[in-house]
Scaffold this motif. Structure first.
Motif, PDB file in Angstrom:
ATOM      1  N   CYS A  60      24.469  54.678  81.006  1.00  0.00           N
ATOM      2  CA  CYS A  60      25.455  54.487  79.807  1.00  0.00           C
ATOM      3  C   CYS A  60      24.643  55.703  78.856  1.00  0.00           C
ATOM      4  O   CYS A  60      25.544  55.541  77.973  1.00  0.00           O
ATOM      5  CB  CYS A  60      26.425  53.756  79.146  1.00  0.00           C
ATOM      6  SG  CYS A  60      24.917  52.480  78.393  1.00  0.00           S
ATOM      7  N   THR A  61      23.238  55.602  78.918  1.00  0.00           N
ATOM      8  CA  THR A  61      22.964  56.788  77.781  1.00  0.00           C
ATOM      9  C   THR A  61      22.199  56.865  78.652  1.00  0.00           C
ATOM     10  O   THR A  61      21.615  57.032  80.093  1.00  0.00           O
ATOM     11  CB  THR A  61      22.644  55.675  76.705  1.00  0.00           C
ATOM     12  OG1 THR A  61      22.529  56.882  75.666  1.00  0.00           O
ATOM     13  CG2 THR A  61      21.405  54.693  76.539  1.00  0.00           C
ATOM     14  N   ASP A  62      21.172  57.807  77.623  1.00  0.00           N
ATOM     15  CA  ASP A  62      19.671  59.019  78.465  1.00  0.00           C
ATOM     16  C   ASP A  62      18.241  58.868  76.940  1.00  0.00           C
ATOM     17  O   ASP A  62      18.119  57.640  76.928  1.00  0.00           O
ATOM     18  CB  ASP A  62      20.119  60.495  78.081  1.00  0.00           C
ATOM     19  CG  ASP A  62      20.682  61.033  76.592  1.00  0.00           C
ATOM     20  OD1 ASP A  62      20.712  60.429  75.582  1.00  0.00           O
ATOM     21  OD2 ASP A  62      21.585  61.860  76.178  1.00  0.00           O
ATOM     22  N   ARG A  63      17.697  59.167  76.758  1.00  0.00           N
ATOM     23  CA  ARG A  63      16.331  59.619  76.592  1.00  0.00           C
ATOM     24  C   ARG A  63      16.904  59.569  75.026  1.00  0.00           C
ATOM     25  O   ARG A  63      15.889  59.382  74.108  1.00  0.00           O
ATOM     26  CB  ARG A  63      15.658  59.739  77.504  1.00  0.00           C
ATOM     27  CG  ARG A  63      14.658  59.378  78.196  1.00  0.00           C
ATOM     28  CD  ARG A  63      13.700  60.010  79.232  1.00  0.00           C
ATOM     29  NE  ARG A  63      12.767  59.265  78.248  1.00  0.00           N
ATOM     30  CZ  ARG A  63      11.569  59.994  77.450  1.00  0.00           C
ATOM     31  NH1 ARG A  63      10.922  61.187  78.654  1.00  0.00           N
ATOM     32  NH2 ARG A  63      10.049  59.601  76.960  1.00  0.00           N
ATOM     33  N   PRO A 120      30.647  51.937  80.333  1.00  0.00           N
ATOM     34  CA  PRO A 120      31.985  52.911  80.982  1.00  0.00           C
ATOM     35  C   PRO A 120      32.755  51.970  82.425  1.00  0.00           C
ATOM     36  O   PRO A 120      31.936  51.119  81.861  1.00  0.00           O
ATOM     37  CB  PRO A 120      31.195  53.600  81.790  1.00  0.00           C
ATOM     38  CG  PRO A 120      29.749  52.736  81.507  1.00  0.00           C
ATOM     39  CD  PRO A 120      29.211  52.210  80.299  1.00  0.00           C
ATOM     40  N   LEU A 121      33.624  52.907  82.360  1.00  0.00           N
ATOM     41  CA  LEU A 121      34.639  51.690  83.364  1.00  0.00           C
ATOM     42  C   LEU A 121      33.642  51.857  84.942  1.00  0.00           C
ATOM     43  O   LEU A 121      33.834  51.018  85.472  1.00  0.00           O
ATOM     44  CB  LEU A 121      35.655  53.144  84.258  1.00  0.00           C
ATOM     45  CG  LEU A 121      36.709  52.808  83.158  1.00  0.00           C
ATOM     46  CD1 LEU A 121      37.789  53.981  83.316  1.00  0.00           C
ATOM     47  CD2 LEU A 121      37.176  51.582  82.701  1.00  0.00           C
ATOM     48  N   ALA A 122      32.819  53.023  85.376  1.00  0.00           N
ATOM     49  CA  ALA A 122      31.899  52.491  86.423  1.00  0.00           C
ATOM     50  C   ALA A 122      31.136  53.838  86.360  1.00  0.00           C
ATOM     51  O   ALA A 122      31.389  54.824  86.260  1.00  0.00           O
ATOM     52  CB  ALA A 122      33.380  53.130  88.224  1.00  0.00           C
ATOM     53  N   SER A 155      35.401  54.946  79.950  1.00  0.00           N
ATOM     54  CA  SER A 155      34.918  56.672  81.254  1.00  0.00           C
ATOM     55  C   SER A 155      34.326  56.914  81.799  1.00  0.00           C
ATOM     56  O   SER A 155      34.383  54.998  82.628  1.00  0.00           O
ATOM     57  CB  SER A 155      34.169  58.020  80.185  1.00  0.00           C
ATOM     58  OG  SER A 155      32.510  56.862  79.782  1.00  0.00           O
ATOM     59  N   LEU A 156      33.885  57.193  83.335  1.00  0.00           N
ATOM     60  CA  LEU A 156      33.137  57.500  84.136  1.00  0.00           C
ATOM     61  C   LEU A 156      32.242  58.235  84.051  1.00  0.00           C
ATOM     62  O   LEU A 156      32.485  59.353  84.092  1.00  0.00           O
ATOM     63  CB  LEU A 156      34.926  57.827  85.162  1.00  0.00           C
ATOM     64  CG  LEU A 156      35.450  57.471  85.979  1.00  0.00           C
ATOM     65  CD1 LEU A 156      36.727  58.087  86.431  1.00  0.00           C
ATOM     66  CD2 LEU A 156      35.374  56.014  86.778  1.00  0.00           C
TER      67      LEU A 156
END
Lengths: 460, 460
Positions: free
Chosen positions: B39-42, B51-53, B96-97
């Motif tokens: 669900c995130t980055d650096r 998120p949903l999936a 979100s997907l």
């Protein structure tokens, strides 16, 4: 979309009235000789009828005025620079307004420290290069038309040239643009820095859009240092295919030449029969930069076993002499008739195959074809020379051109390497792009020019 | 636009049902640990909720399936590669997907003759470079994350790197793309030839669009010959400003280095206090190609009167040792805390001024700033290191960042040279673009993604 443009019978008179009211007095011309002189380019295209008027823009405000009124009345606008285009991109038919940008010709800034220039669209390309030269810099893109064509026209077509083998095409030297949108809004894209990723790359989107998305009024351009040295070779071959294969060997040796120009036997014959006596193909290669001599030696080594003769020099005057046949090629063909210059590009390893097929097409249709190539880019210019007295292109020449385009696509190439689609190649565009990309083009066009007034019928 | 997305309460359950029905069984994950890991980055961004999936795409058809259903139900989709982004571009909030492309990791083709590769979006950048190396070629763009980041992510952010001083950014190596539009349509842009001007430059439009216009699934990339030689210099200076001015002298001498990396005193201190004892700034310059030795000698000559010491080598192992401080800089800062890496670019002649102002901003807010720069590009990375235990960024750090962005714009620069806007810089974008260009961005976005499902809230 062009069907929705200029449909009102009163629009022409109204737009002329508004332009006469709102433009400075010297800008608007409806003189038939001026109209005739500004209704086409070097493609030989002849539009139906004459445009309504020519506006000689001097300032971005003039461009805004033209587009605001044209937009409100649905009148088509055809922007033009010097009219040196080869695809009919500046062809302006009945009912349209020609927006001539050649009078916007100021170099607004030349920053030697940041190696960039800000210039109006009408600046002649060679003039910018000369101005940069005073600071030890140059504008790298060098289309063959550089002595006449304008920066704005170069950007609108994403023009190439000889040096793009190493330095890239026009797009690679455009940092930012000022442009006027269809409704007259002035927009600035890009930046003065060499890197930057804020927002979408609208600079690249407008570059090469052939006047169909916006009218480019000025540009921030990257300049590069003049190379400290250069070394040039001329190699003769028994056939075009042998020369093409030799050009692959240069790439395989890891050398990126500044230019690699290939001329076939018929072109050599046209320039000077004594040249053709030396070989059926001439490959001229130039390396530049601090490693020019070393690179040229490496090129000479890979060419030697493939060529019938190789000459080499590091002297600029001798280099010009080696390049002279290339520079004289178009004037020589013009002495034979009206040259129609095609412009396909193929993956560079298919250059020999493309040349062989083009010769077969030429023979099949009885249409003599002269071929030049920017070999390092896989960009071929098959040229058909037609009788200037002819009112229209012979059917055989059209058929040969169609087969050459089909060949380019079959080899994984493109209809146009550097001249643009204009009107001449429009009928083949959908095939190259495919339906999904074509639909995406439409959506972008409609988003930027919902009424379709910008250069309708061009590009795609 | 994001307000119109995901508003239906039944959409989440419906889209999950449709994806479970239409995707191969191993693609869909709703496991909370997987969601949290994707669900995130650096960037350190923490989205609201999960998120949903996550869909682990393996084929372009998977991407099409996800987008078709998401589009019909108005569900936001966040594409991601390896999650190495630094601006929050892959941050995926509640509802979100996540579309994970890292499993699309096949090198589909490597054509040594035409010096190009066709790769899926999930190929790791360094893996492509290694594959090219087997043919004496390389993939020129070298973002610092190259060992982990994917080609798709590099293209989505138009990533830079060290070598772009000479070889350009990611965009300059992308010949064509395969991408999936918001409604699931697969589109191909660009071509396999190095030149080509048919249609709009949609390849460049999608490059750097941070997943907001389409989802990139594969790319045709340009490869270049590995340079035959290289020569490296390390020069020490009494101040960052002196080193910056020395970098202008390199450009003025007409040399285009392959890289020119600048480290300030605090960075040197973090890597090794013994380094800082040698100077308050280190400039590492590498020249490459057949002229590398000659160019390095020219660089040494212009640096000598400005530097306190200059070391030079043409030995690759010694070169690596000279570059070691640069390569160790980020790991060293990570030992001190959580580095927040800013990424402004200024016209390169303003580098010294930018560094001086950044130091003043740092002092004013009591926020220590460490600065790295790609000097030849005017691209600065001012880095604030924060206590990893803190739940949110201290106000002073935010204020300092805001002033650094304002500084970049005041100097004629940009908010982001190579990392992208993501969510972190969104609030400053309108100021850089200006209202007309911002409006144009909106029109392009609406044309390509009318429902706003693609990575909403990112980029602009």
């Amino acid at each position: 979309m062009s069907a929705s443009v200029g449909t009102s019978a009163v629009a022409p008179a109204r737009v002329l009235g508004l332009l006469a009211r709102d433009l400075p007095p010297d800008r608007l011309s409806t003189d038939p000789r001026t109209l005739a002189a500004h209704c086409t380019d070097r493609s030989g295209t002849r539009p139906d009828g004459l445009p309504l008027a020519v506006v000689h823009a001097r300032r971005v405000q003039d461009v805004g005025t033209v587009l605001r009124h044209a937009h409100s009345l649905g009148v088509p606008v055809v922007p033009r620079g010097a009219g040196t285009g080869l695809s009919g991109g500046a062809s302006a038919g009945e009912g349209s307004l020609v927006l001539d940008l050649s009078g916007m010709d100021r170099v607004l800034e030349l920053d030697a420290e940041d190696q960039l220039a800000v210039v109006e669209a009408g600046v002649v390309t060679a003039d910018l290069d000369r101005a940069a030269g005073a600071h030890g810099l140059r504008y790298a893109p060098d289309p063959a038309s550089a002595a006449w064509s304008t920066i704005g026209g170069n950007i609108a077509t994403n023009a190439g040239g000889l040096r793009c083998a190493k330095y890239g095409v026009t797009r690679d030297s455009v940092l930012g643009l000022e442009a006027v949108l269809a409704d007259g809004t002035v927009v600035r894209t890009g930046r003065r820095t060499v890197k930057g990723v804020t927002g979408y790359d609208l600079t690249a989107l407008l570059t090469g859009s052939e006047g169909t998305l916006a009218v480019i009024t000025s540009a921030t351009l990257r300049l590069r240092p003049v190379p400290v040295a250069s070394a040039t070779l001329a190699a003769w071959f028994a056939s075009f295919e042998a020369a093409a294969r030799a050009s692959y060997a240069i790439a395989r040796a890891g050398v990126v030449p500044a230019l690699a120009e290939l001329l076939d036997g018929p072109v050599l014959e046209a320039v000077d029969p004594a040249l053709r006596a030396r070989g059926e193909a001439l490959l001229v290669v130039q390396c530049d930069g601090a490693g020019a001599g070393v690179e040229a030696a490496a090129v000479a080594e890979v060419l030697a076993p493939l060529a019938t003769a190789v000459e080499r020099t590091e002297d600029p005057a001798e280099a010009e002499a080696l390049l002279a046949a290339r520079r004289q090629a178009l004037p020589a063909l013009e002495r034979l008739g009206r040259p129609l210059i095609e412009d396909i590009a193929v993956p560079r390893s298919r250059l020999a195959e493309a040349a062989r097929e083009i010769r077969a097409i030429s023979a099949r249709h009885g249409v003599p074809v002269f071929t030049l190539a920017h070999a390092a880019d896989g960009n071929l210019h098959p040229i058909v020379v037609v009788d200037p007295a002819l009112d229209r292109l012979p059917d055989a020449a059209w058929e040969a051109a169609g087969e050459i385009f089909a060949l380019a696509l079959r080899l994984g190439g493109t209809l146009t390497g550097e001249h643009g689609v204009g009107v001449l190649k429009r009928q083949w565009v959908a095939e190259e792009l495919g339906p999904a990309a074509y639909g995406l083009h439409r959506r972008v066009k409609e988003a930027l020019d919902p009424l379709g007034i910008l250069n309708p019928g061009k590009g795609f």
